[in-house]
Design a protein around this motif. Sequence first.
Motif, PDB file in Angstrom:
ATOM      1  N   TYR A 151       0.250   0.534 -64.614  1.00  0.00           N
ATOM      2  CA  TYR A 151       1.554   1.517 -64.785  1.00  0.00           C
ATOM      3  C   TYR A 151       1.727   1.829 -66.516  1.00  0.00           C
ATOM      4  O   TYR A 151       1.345   0.886 -67.398  1.00  0.00           O
ATOM      5  N   LEU A 152       2.055   2.893 -66.774  1.00  0.00           N
ATOM      6  CA  LEU A 152       2.755   3.437 -68.464  1.00  0.00           C
ATOM      7  C   LEU A 152       3.571   3.651 -68.828  1.00  0.00           C
ATOM      8  O   LEU A 152       4.395   4.181 -67.609  1.00  0.00           O
ATOM      9  N   ALA A 153       4.672   3.165 -69.330  1.00  0.00           N
ATOM     10  CA  ALA A 153       6.051   3.291 -69.516  1.00  0.00           C
ATOM     11  C   ALA A 153       6.334   3.271 -70.268  1.00  0.00           C
ATOM     12  O   ALA A 153       6.042   2.925 -71.993  1.00  0.00           O
ATOM     13  N   VAL A 154       7.188   3.891 -71.291  1.00  0.00           N
ATOM     14  CA  VAL A 154       7.967   4.331 -72.321  1.00  0.00           C
ATOM     15  C   VAL A 154       9.142   4.620 -72.455  1.00  0.00           C
ATOM     16  O   VAL A 154       9.792   5.231 -71.168  1.00  0.00           O
ATOM     17  N   VAL A 155      10.043   3.354 -72.973  1.00  0.00           N
ATOM     18  CA  VAL A 155      11.152   4.241 -73.751  1.00  0.00           C
ATOM     19  C   VAL A 155      12.033   5.247 -74.345  1.00  0.00           C
ATOM     20  O   VAL A 155      11.304   5.215 -74.964  1.00  0.00           O
TER      21      VAL A 155
END
Length: 83
Positions: free
Chosen positions: A44-48
Motif C-alpha cells: 500500500y501507499l499512504a499519505v497524510v
Amino acid sequence: MFYGNQRGDLKAVDAKTGKVLWQFNVGTGILQSPITYTMDGKQYLAVVAGRIKGPPSFLGKIGQKVIDASPEGGVVVVFELAN
C-alpha cells in the motif's frame, strides 16, 4: 519514488529519470512524506494530507507562504499497489 506537494498532487516518478508515471490530487496540500507498507501480502501507499492553521514561529514569513499555498483539510489517503 513517491512524493507530494502543497497543491495536493501525489506523484509516482521514475527514480532514474524523474518522469512522472502516475499522479492523483488528494484535494488538500501534502506536507508530509508518503509511505509504503505491506499487510497480508499486499503493498500500500499512504499519505497524510492537510495543513495546520499556521506554521511554527521558527518558519517565519516563508513558512507562512508555504502553508497559505495549501488549502485547509485533513485526510489519510491509501492506495493498494499492483503486484
